[in-house]
Write a protein that holds these residues in place. Sequence first.
Motif, PDB file in Angstrom:
ATOM      1  N   GLU B  75       0.827  -1.207   0.000  1.00  0.00           N
ATOM      2  CA  GLU B  75       0.000   0.000   0.000  1.00  0.00           C
ATOM      3  C   GLU B  75       0.866   1.264   0.000  1.00  0.00           C
ATOM      4  OE1 GLU B  75      -2.751   0.218   3.238  1.00  0.00           O
ATOM      5  OE2 GLU B  75      -3.971   1.740   2.224  1.00  0.00           O
ATOM      6  N   GLU B  76       1.918   1.256   0.826  1.00  0.00           N
ATOM      7  CA  GLU B  76       2.817   2.420   0.874  1.00  0.00           C
ATOM      8  C   GLU B  76       3.514   2.627  -0.475  1.00  0.00           C
ATOM      9  OE1 GLU B  76       4.151   2.186   5.602  1.00  0.00           O
ATOM     10  OE2 GLU B  76       5.278   1.081   4.087  1.00  0.00           O
ATOM     11  N   ALA B  77       3.975   1.528  -1.060  1.00  0.00           N
ATOM     12  CA  ALA B  77       4.657   1.633  -2.360  1.00  0.00           C
ATOM     13  C   ALA B  77       3.694   2.171  -3.412  1.00  0.00           C
ATOM     14  CB  ALA B  77       5.213   0.269  -2.775  1.00  0.00           C
ATOM     15  N   CYS B  78       2.471   1.644  -3.408  1.00  0.00           N
ATOM     16  CA  CYS B  78       1.456   2.097  -4.371  1.00  0.00           C
ATOM     17  C   CYS B  78       1.185   3.595  -4.180  1.00  0.00           C
ATOM     18  CB  CYS B  78       0.182   1.273  -4.192  1.00  0.00           C
ATOM     19  SG  CYS B  78      -1.155   1.786  -5.272  1.00  0.00           S
ATOM     20  N   ASN B  79       1.003   4.003  -2.940  1.00  0.00           N
ATOM     21  CA  ASN B  79       0.729   5.427  -2.661  1.00  0.00           C
ATOM     22  C   ASN B  79       1.872   6.316  -3.150  1.00  0.00           C
ATOM     23  OD1 ASN B  79      -1.740   4.945  -1.519  1.00  0.00           O
ATOM     24  ND2 ASN B  79      -0.980   4.900   0.587  1.00  0.00           N
ATOM     25  N   ASN B  80       3.110   5.870  -2.912  1.00  0.00           N
ATOM     26  CA  ASN B  80       4.258   6.685  -3.331  1.00  0.00           C
ATOM     27  C   ASN B  80       4.370   6.768  -4.852  1.00  0.00           C
ATOM     28  OD1 ASN B  80       5.090   7.364  -0.771  1.00  0.00           O
ATOM     29  ND2 ASN B  80       6.424   5.585  -0.554  1.00  0.00           N
ATOM     30  N   ILE B  81       4.065   5.670  -5.528  1.00  0.00           N
ATOM     31  CA  ILE B  81       4.126   5.673  -6.999  1.00  0.00           C
ATOM     32  C   ILE B  81       3.026   6.587  -7.555  1.00  0.00           C
ATOM     33  CG2 ILE B  81       3.831   4.234  -9.079  1.00  0.00           C
ATOM     34  CD1 ILE B  81       5.121   1.905  -7.419  1.00  0.00           C
ATOM     35  N   VAL B  82       1.827   6.470  -6.983  1.00  0.00           N
ATOM     36  CA  VAL B  82       0.703   7.300  -7.454  1.00  0.00           C
ATOM     37  C   VAL B  82       0.986   8.786  -7.174  1.00  0.00           C
ATOM     38  CG1 VAL B  82      -1.746   7.841  -7.077  1.00  0.00           C
ATOM     39  CG2 VAL B  82      -1.021   5.458  -7.329  1.00  0.00           C
ATOM     40  N   LYS B  83       1.610   9.046  -6.023  1.00  0.00           N
ATOM     41  CA  LYS B  83       1.959  10.432  -5.686  1.00  0.00           C
ATOM     42  C   LYS B  83       2.916  11.004  -6.746  1.00  0.00           C
ATOM     43  CE  LYS B  83       3.802  12.681  -1.610  1.00  0.00           C
ATOM     44  NZ  LYS B  83       4.435  12.393  -0.314  1.00  0.00           N
ATOM     45  N   ALA B  84       3.900  10.218  -7.140  1.00  0.00           N
ATOM     46  CA  ALA B  84       4.848  10.660  -8.182  1.00  0.00           C
ATOM     47  C   ALA B  84       4.113  10.864  -9.510  1.00  0.00           C
ATOM     48  CB  ALA B  84       5.974   9.643  -8.342  1.00  0.00           C
ATOM     49  N   ALA B  85       3.170   9.972  -9.809  1.00  0.00           N
ATOM     50  CA  ALA B  85       2.407  10.083 -11.071  1.00  0.00           C
ATOM     51  C   ALA B  85       1.606  11.384 -11.092  1.00  0.00           C
ATOM     52  CB  ALA B  85       1.483   8.879 -11.231  1.00  0.00           C
ATOM     53  N   LYS B  86       0.976  11.687  -9.950  1.00  0.00           N
ATOM     54  CA  LYS B  86       0.147  12.900  -9.888  1.00  0.00           C
ATOM     55  C   LYS B  86       1.024  14.152  -9.995  1.00  0.00           C
ATOM     56  CE  LYS B  86      -3.316  12.767  -6.717  1.00  0.00           C
ATOM     57  NZ  LYS B  86      -3.922  12.263  -5.440  1.00  0.00           N
ATOM     58  N   ARG B  87       2.132  14.117  -9.273  1.00  0.00           N
ATOM     59  CA  ARG B  87       3.015  15.282  -9.252  1.00  0.00           C
ATOM     60  C   ARG B  87       3.528  15.616 -10.656  1.00  0.00           C
ATOM     61  NH1 ARG B  87       8.580  16.015  -5.868  1.00  0.00           N
ATOM     62  NH2 ARG B  87       8.900  18.161  -6.479  1.00  0.00           N
ATOM     63  N   TRP B  88       3.849  14.583 -11.424  1.00  0.00           N
ATOM     64  CA  TRP B  88       4.431  14.794 -12.758  1.00  0.00           C
ATOM     65  C   TRP B  88       3.388  14.640 -13.863  1.00  0.00           C
ATOM     66  CZ3 TRP B  88       8.980  17.093 -12.785  1.00  0.00           C
ATOM     67  CH2 TRP B  88       9.749  17.014 -11.614  1.00  0.00           C
ATOM     68  N   ARG B  89       2.145  14.497 -13.445  1.00  0.00           N
ATOM     69  CA  ARG B  89       1.022  14.405 -14.400  1.00  0.00           C
ATOM     70  C   ARG B  89       1.242  13.329 -15.462  1.00  0.00           C
ATOM     71  NH1 ARG B  89       0.007  20.834 -15.183  1.00  0.00           N
ATOM     72  NH2 ARG B  89      -0.434  21.255 -13.015  1.00  0.00           N
ATOM     73  N   VAL B  90       1.589  12.144 -15.000  1.00  0.00           N
ATOM     74  CA  VAL B  90       1.718  11.009 -15.928  1.00  0.00           C
ATOM     75  C   VAL B  90       0.732   9.929 -15.511  1.00  0.00           C
ATOM     76  CG1 VAL B  90       4.115  11.426 -16.595  1.00  0.00           C
ATOM     77  CG2 VAL B  90       3.655  10.030 -14.572  1.00  0.00           C
ATOM     78  N   LYS B  91       0.325   9.109 -16.485  1.00  0.00           N
ATOM     79  CA  LYS B  91      -0.699   8.090 -16.222  1.00  0.00           C
ATOM     80  C   LYS B  91      -0.118   6.677 -16.243  1.00  0.00           C
ATOM     81  CE  LYS B  91      -4.580  10.705 -16.618  1.00  0.00           C
ATOM     82  NZ  LYS B  91      -5.527  10.788 -15.536  1.00  0.00           N
ATOM     83  N   LYS B  92       1.190   6.598 -16.480  1.00  0.00           N
ATOM     84  CA  LYS B  92       1.826   5.274 -16.521  1.00  0.00           C
ATOM     85  C   LYS B  92       2.699   5.103 -15.274  1.00  0.00           C
ATOM     86  CE  LYS B  92       3.357   6.063 -20.961  1.00  0.00           C
ATOM     87  NZ  LYS B  92       2.681   7.145 -21.510  1.00  0.00           N
ATOM     88  N   ALA B  93       2.849   3.852 -14.847  1.00  0.00           N
ATOM     89  CA  ALA B  93       3.682   3.575 -13.674  1.00  0.00           C
ATOM     90  C   ALA B  93       4.446   2.276 -13.888  1.00  0.00           C
ATOM     91  CB  ALA B  93       2.811   3.481 -12.424  1.00  0.00           C
ATOM     92  N   ARG B  94       5.493   2.081 -13.107  1.00  0.00           N
ATOM     93  CA  ARG B  94       6.269   0.832 -13.196  1.00  0.00           C
ATOM     94  C   ARG B  94       7.049   0.633 -11.907  1.00  0.00           C
ATOM     95  NH1 ARG B  94      11.937   2.254 -16.414  1.00  0.00           N
ATOM     96  NH2 ARG B  94      12.272   4.171 -15.261  1.00  0.00           N
ATOM     97  N   ILE B  95       7.537  -0.577 -11.713  1.00  0.00           N
ATOM     98  CA  ILE B  95       8.620  -0.729 -10.741  1.00  0.00           C
ATOM     99  C   ILE B  95       9.831  -1.214 -11.527  1.00  0.00           C
ATOM    100  CG2 ILE B  95       7.341  -0.868  -8.594  1.00  0.00           C
ATOM    101  CD1 ILE B  95       7.526  -3.805  -8.604  1.00  0.00           C
ATOM    102  N   SER B  96      10.956  -0.647 -11.184  1.00  0.00           N
ATOM    103  CA  SER B  96      12.163  -0.871 -11.974  1.00  0.00           C
ATOM    104  C   SER B  96      13.348  -1.001 -11.032  1.00  0.00           C
ATOM    105  CB  SER B  96      12.333   0.320 -12.924  1.00  0.00           C
ATOM    106  OG  SER B  96      13.382   0.099 -13.822  1.00  0.00           O
ATOM    107  N   GLY B  97      14.553  -0.756 -11.541  1.00  0.00           N
ATOM    108  CA  GLY B  97      15.759  -0.852 -10.717  1.00  0.00           C
ATOM    109  C   GLY B  97      16.201  -2.288 -10.626  1.00  0.00           C
TER     110      GLY B  97
END
Lengths: 81, 257
Positions: B75-97
Amino acid sequence: MRSEVLLEKLVTLFRLAEVEGEDLTLNKLYKLFNLQVPLELKELEDLPPRLALTLIHEDPRLRGVVRKAAKAYLREKKVKI
Amino acid sequence: MLRRGERFNPLEVAKQTEEIVCRESSRKYTSFYATGVYGGIATGYTVGCCFRCFFCWTDFSRDYPELYGDYYTPEEACNNIVKAAKRWRVKKARISGGEPTLCRKHLLELLEHMEGRGEVELFILETNGLLLGADESYVRELTGFKKVYVRVSLKAGTPEAFEARTGASREFFELPFKAVKSLLDHGARFHVAAMSDPRFMPPSERRKLIEKLAEIDEFVAANLEEEVCDPYEATIVRMSYYGVDPVKFFGGSSLEE
């Protein structure tokens, strides 16, 4: 006739994707080559080419022509199929 | 850090890495951000991988997972990814690294959370395909998520090259190809990428790789994304460590047959 034109557009997309498949969106990639995004691909113009190709391959109305284009493109690259 | 020239069982390395980077359903990440690839994408940067590719761009959390990152619940990871998506106004997400398919429980729960978040339309799972090839049920589980799009990154076209580039024993060469077959059989949305940089993949090997994919499916082969190696800091250090001269490599030309 219409499907032949679309076939050619899709082979072009495979060629463009070779230039950049992941980073640029269709919109930007076509612009780089002074081309217009084909109408059939308009909905996908914010996606990079590899993703766009995968999604149109999923569309049952377009699947047949996408597979034909894939075959033509592989032949062009001289891949044994 | 695995020693230079050491050949290993990547499934064992996956297990050992999971002991470090997974804790119940939590997983280690080093950061959450958005970047320009894929036309703009929010990213969770995971710790830990089961390959040791000398050309890898990932930071040193790959080699020393015990030293880097913090644990995040799905849940925390999802929230942080969505927060980054909203901040940068993007609709795509991934986990990488690192390798996102490590910590299966974490990934599946993260995807469940992601399904309910309208801010993200497409979730790209970037994987080396090893664990998906080793267990078909994992692929079946992933195809249950509507937003998931898988990108399988192949490292070589022959068992010998696979061993030389990833450090993983050649007997595991087929697993990423098995993952591709399995994704196809289960109707997953995916495409295949390959590190086919001509500076280390000779034309004959590249051809074998493409033909092997064409045997699985012609569309998958035609839609192959070919990657080249970039001079990231970690890549340069790794190359030196594994005995590849980065100056020659990045200043050099393609391999001849």
